[in-house]
Design a protein around this motif. Structure first.
Motif, short mmCIF file in Angstrom:
data_model
loop_
_atom_site.label_atom_id
_atom_site.label_comp_id
_atom_site.label_asym_id
_atom_site.label_seq_id
_atom_site.Cartn_x
_atom_site.Cartn_y
_atom_site.Cartn_z
N LEU A 72 0.84 -1.21 0.00
CA LEU A 72 0.00 0.00 0.00
C LEU A 72 0.87 1.26 0.00
O LEU A 72 0.60 2.20 -0.75
CB LEU A 72 -0.92 -0.01 1.22
N LEU A 73 1.93 1.27 0.81
CA LEU A 73 2.78 2.45 0.92
C LEU A 73 3.48 2.76 -0.41
O LEU A 73 3.83 3.92 -0.67
CB LEU A 73 3.82 2.25 2.02
N ARG A 74 3.68 1.73 -1.24
CA ARG A 74 4.34 1.97 -2.53
C ARG A 74 3.56 2.94 -3.40
O ARG A 74 4.13 3.65 -4.24
CB ARG A 74 4.51 0.62 -3.26
N PHE A 75 2.25 3.01 -3.19
CA PHE A 75 1.43 3.90 -4.01
C PHE A 75 1.48 5.35 -3.54
O PHE A 75 0.87 6.22 -4.15
CB PHE A 75 -0.02 3.39 -4.04
N PHE A 76 2.21 5.60 -2.45
CA PHE A 76 2.44 6.97 -2.00
C PHE A 76 3.83 7.44 -2.39
O PHE A 76 4.30 8.47 -1.90
CB PHE A 76 2.26 7.06 -0.48
N TRP A 77 4.47 6.67 -3.28
CA TRP A 77 5.85 6.98 -3.68
C TRP A 77 5.90 7.13 -5.20
O TRP A 77 5.51 6.25 -5.93
CB TRP A 77 6.78 5.85 -3.22
N GLY A 78 6.38 8.27 -5.67
CA GLY A 78 6.47 8.52 -7.09
C GLY A 78 6.22 9.99 -7.38
O GLY A 78 5.80 10.76 -6.50
N PRO A 79 6.46 10.42 -8.62
CA PRO A 79 6.38 11.84 -8.95
C PRO A 79 5.05 12.50 -8.60
O PRO A 79 5.02 13.51 -7.90
CB PRO A 79 6.63 11.85 -10.47
N ILE A 80 3.94 11.94 -9.09
CA ILE A 80 2.65 12.58 -8.83
C ILE A 80 2.27 12.49 -7.36
O ILE A 80 1.82 13.49 -6.77
CB ILE A 80 1.57 12.01 -9.76
N PRO A 81 2.44 11.32 -6.67
CA PRO A 81 2.20 11.31 -5.22
C PRO A 81 3.05 12.33 -4.47
O PRO A 81 2.58 12.97 -3.53
CB PRO A 81 2.56 9.87 -4.82
N TRP A 82 4.33 12.48 -4.85
CA TRP A 82 5.18 13.47 -4.17
C TRP A 82 4.60 14.88 -4.31
O TRP A 82 4.58 15.65 -3.36
CB TRP A 82 6.59 13.45 -4.75
N MET A 83 4.14 15.19 -5.51
CA MET A 83 3.58 16.53 -5.74
C MET A 83 2.33 16.74 -4.89
O MET A 83 2.13 17.80 -4.28
CB MET A 83 3.25 16.69 -7.23
N ILE A 84 1.48 15.71 -4.84
CA ILE A 84 0.25 15.83 -4.05
C ILE A 84 0.58 15.95 -2.57
O ILE A 84 0.00 16.77 -1.84
CB ILE A 84 -0.67 14.62 -4.31
#
Length: 845
Positions: A72-84
């Motif tokens: 689940l935490l993997r979906f909070f990692w990445g370019p668009i999640p970082w921006m949000i």
């Protein structure tokens, strides 16, 4: 078809003798197998079995479990999640709690959707586990006991009966014969007859007879277990769609950082360095401005819009009898340029039928078929018996023969025999079986034997199975009546479907477990091509299926199809084609297809597929045949076009908002949009645009792909002209504020100018969507779908009422609203010309 015992497999079924010599348990003599496994026909003692269970482990597929929390935490990692997440943190820092709540809700929604899709995908191994035999009859301490199949260890003696699932890889050691259905493992279309010394594979099913066997491999060291290992290691990882969204996020992050540096640097210099009496509140104001820029730069709803668009597309595919198990597979299917299809049940009817009978002593075709029908078992479900009985046009003469004794097909004699009483009361004998066996039974010689053998060879060259029929008056002297060719004929729509696939830019390759000759015959009939190769020969000296030699990859790319294919071959074929840049779709229905289905860009489980194949596949067909796949590709390409249109619109609008926010703040000293306006823009633009999934669109003739360079270049060009449109209106608004003559006509303040820009960006965004959704003029066909049009008109009406009555924004005069609309309509034609120029030069967006 040869047994699945390539060198690749043999290395897994070995044991060491006392001297250290390795023994191939699949081919060694039974006494050598007993010695190597330190067992005997009397079986193992319970204490020895328990010791081996500790040594070899349970007879089950083991998999590494990933923590649900980590997934689940993997979906909070990445370019668009970082921006949000940055926008949410900044909102909390300066106390903009409504913005914070909306942004966090979108972040959680995107993560939940991604997590659920991954959870469903991980069910492939679970389905493989479920197909393992739950129980087995094991000889322990001198007596047979029914124990869980997981308790079977190498060296166990097993009793396998009709209807049971073979619990491990075994060698049959006693009993007359047994017929095993291993189609789900090897792809063979008919059950395989086994005798003493033959191999039985874990998870195959006993269809007839009973035999005793010794277990030579359990768990992961079985043919079935190695298939499961391939499933576990297979998979493309990140999909093309996920890579595309990541690149869009990277692009917007870089642009946002550059603009943020420019904005913060300018504001710090102007409001802090040059100001004589700066306060901490000035820094808070700068942070508030950066928040506006950050929110403007995030395509917060992009993952959600793509997900919902795919979900609605999946619903449309379900109406075409294609169930989507992983949403991103829709975009993968749209880009497929090679379709690897199995033969049995997909290109063919999976139903044996009689071909033109070859007469010898029989007086006519009807009497030859009648003789074969007499030698069929009453009520049999055997495919050959059913084909013969179906080919008997007039079944009334069959009732005139009274059965006295029936001997089922024996793998040793290789024929079935019936003793009957004919209508005259005489005893007669009829048999049917393997041609060479019946030729020997009839003692054919000379020209007649040569003619019969030549007939069989000619039929085999055409991929037809041959069944010989004979009769006798005394059971000793037999008359060779003739040969019945059997075939699994192509489906009525297969040839048309292959032709249709080629017109869609698809190359079709046939992958079958049957012999090459059968494959060539079917390929010729459906129009695939004649370059059908034996997979075992192509991959003969290949040890690592993940790293194939160039000559093998070249051969795979050129071939029209493959026969005698095993699971690792299917997997390797997909890997080879993907290594050459192809997007590959693979159809399949059995456990043996699961690794290739999971590895393919789009795995397609055909109608009637096993649970393991369905779990490994991205799309599951509920109607037979290949035509459903082509229908699904058509629909997927339309869905992909809608998503591309949305991305062009969203990136262009995001660029428009970001640049306008920065330059307006620098040049005029105030943000052109408030944070709540930015959030409203996202909601008013993206929520109704989810109905783009229903939009009418032209069907692309060729596979479509994410060409990110051209897509971002096109979006940037459109975005620059959109910026010119918005900045032009802003300049008019600022001039209005400073010109007393205009002010005397209609008075506007800065808050109202912000409302004017808000109206232009929301309404202009939807007008921009109408522009980019069509490759031709925006008013040309296909026209927007009713649902999309209603959603946008409704949103526009709401936006106009918000601006006119001052809901959440400063109210502006109705006259100004009308002027803004005229301004935007004029710009529609300008932007439409820009779009057509882009599509002219960048055809593969």
């Amino acid at each position: 078809m040869p047994q699945p015992g390539s060198a690749h497999n043999h290395s897994k079924a070995t044991a060491a003798l006392s001297g250290g010599t390795r023994v191939d348990l699949q081919t060694a003599a039974p006494d050598v197998v007993f010695t190597a496994l330190n067992t005997s026909p009397e079986g193992l003692a319970q204490s020895e079995a328990e010791a081996r269970l500790k040594r070899y482990g349970p007879n089950a597929i083991r998999e590494k479990e990933k923590s649900a929390l980590l997934r689940l935490l993997r979906f909070f990692w990445g370019p668009i999640p970082w921006m949000i997440e940055a926008a949410a943190a900044l909102s909390a820092l300066i106390g903009h709690w409504p913005d914070f709540a909306i942004i966090v809700a979108l972040l959680l929604y995107n993560a939940a959707v991604g997590f659920w899709q991954e959870y469903k995908a991980s069910s492939a191994l679970a389905a493989l586990k479920a197909s393992m035999a739950p129980e087995a009859e094991i000889l322990r301490d001198g007596e047979y006991k029914t124990l869980p199949a997981s308790a079977v260890v190498p060296g166990d003696i097993l009793r396998i009966k009709l209807g049971q699932i073979v619990p491990a890889d075994v060698r049959f050691i006693s009993g007359k014969s047994i017929s095993i259905d291993q189609a789900a493992l090897t792809g063979e279309s008919l059950p395989v007859d086994k005798t003493v010394g033959d191999i039985g594979y874990s998870s195959s099913i006993a269809k007839r007879g009973e035999m005793v066997a010794v277990a030579i491999g359990t768990g992961a060291n079985t043919f079935f277990g190695r298939t499961a290992k391939l499933v576990a290691s297979a998979g493309r990882g990140i999909s093309h769609s996920q890579k595309a969204v990541t690149r869009i996020g990277d692009f917007l992050i870089v642009l946002c950082l550059l603009l943020a540096l420019l904005l913060v640097g300018t504001l710090l210099y102007r409001d802090v360095v040059l100001a004589a009496d700066w306060r901490w509140s000035d820094l808070v104001n700068i942070l508030r401005t950066v928040l506006v820029l950050l929110i403007a730069s995030i395509p917060v709803a992009m993952p959600s819009v793509i997900t919902v668009t795919n979900a609605l597309g999946a619903l449309a595919l379900s109406r075409k009898k294609a169930i989507v198990s992983r949403l991103e597979s829709i975009e993968e299917l749209a880009g497929v340029d090679i379709l690897c299809t199995d033969k049995t049940g997909t290109l063919t009817k999976n139903q044996l039928s009689l071909h033109s009978p070859q007469l010898f002593a029989a007086k006519d075709e009807a009497s030859l078929i009648l003789a074969a029908a007499i030698a069929c078992e009453a009520g049999s479900t055997d495919p050959i018996d059913r084909a013969i009985l179906a080919g008997l046009v007039d079944k009334r003469p069959l009732s005139n023969y009274r059965l006295q004794e029936f001997t089922p097909f024996d793998p040793v004699t290789k024929y079935a025999q019936a003793r009957v009483t004919d209508p005259k009361g005489n005893s007669r004998f009829f048999c049917k079986g393997a041609p060479q066996a019946v030729i020997t039974l009839c003692k054919l010689s000379g020209n007649r034997a040569g003619r019969a053998s030549a007939c069989v060879q000619k039929l085999a060259a055409r991929g037809l199975r041959a069944l010989a029929v004979a009769s006798s008056n005394d059971g000793e002297h037999w008359s060779f009546l003739g040969i019945l060719p059997l075939e699994d004929p192509p489906r009525d729509d297969s040839k048309q479907t292959i032709s249709r696939a080629r017109s869609h830019g698809l190359q079709v390759k046939m992958i079958t477990g049957d012999d090459v000759a059968i494959g060539k015959e079917i390929a010729a009939q459906v129009g695939i091509g004649q370059n059908i190769l034996a997979a075992g020969e192509v991959f003969a000296h290949t040890k690592n299926m993940d790293h194939l030699p160039k000559r093998v990859v070249d051969c795979v790319e050129r071939a029209d199809g493959f026969g005698r294919v095993f699971p690792e071959h299917k997997y390797a074929i997909v890997k080879a084609l993907q290594g050459r840049g192809h997007q590959v779709a693979m159809t399949g229905d059995g456990v043996n297809d699961a690794p290739a289905l999971k590895q393919a860009d789009c795995g397609i489980a055909v109608s009637g597929a096993t649970d393991a194949a369905q779990a490994a596949a991205a799309i599951i067909l509920t109607a037979p045949g290949l035509s459903t796949v082509i229908d699904a590709i058509d629909e997927a390409r339309k869905i992909f076009e809608r998503i591309i249109n949305y991305v062009l619109f969203r990136v262009s609008m995001t660029l428009d908002i970001m640049v306008v926010v920065v330059f307006a703040t620098i040049l005029f000293g105030f943000p052109p949009l408030t944070p709540i306006m930015i959030v409203l823009v996202a909601l008013l633009d993206d929520i109704p645009i989810m109905t783009i999934a229903y939009d009418n669109t032209l069907l692309p003739k060729n596979p479509v792909h994410w060409n990110m360079h051209h897509l971002l270049l096109g979006a940037t060009i459109i975005g620059l002209f959109s910026i010119a449109q918005t900045l032009g209106l802003l300049l008019i608004g600022m001039e209005w504020l400073q010109n007393s003559h205009w002010q005397s006509w209609i008075s506007l303040n800065k808050a109202q100018v912000q409302t004017v820009l808000f109206l232009q960006i929301v309404a202009g965004g939807h007008l921009l969507l109408f522009i980019v959704r069509s490759r031709a003029a925006f008013f040309a066909k296909p026209l927007p779908a009713v649902k999309l049009l209603v959603a946008i008109v409704g949103t526009q009406a709401l936006t106009v009422l918000m601006c006119g009555f001052g809901w959440l924004v400063a109210a502006i005069p109705w006259t100004v609203i009308g002027l803004v609309w005229l301004y935007m309509i004029a710009w529609m034609f300008v932007l439409d010309l820009v779009k057509k120029a882009i599509y002219l030069h960048l055809r593969d967006i």
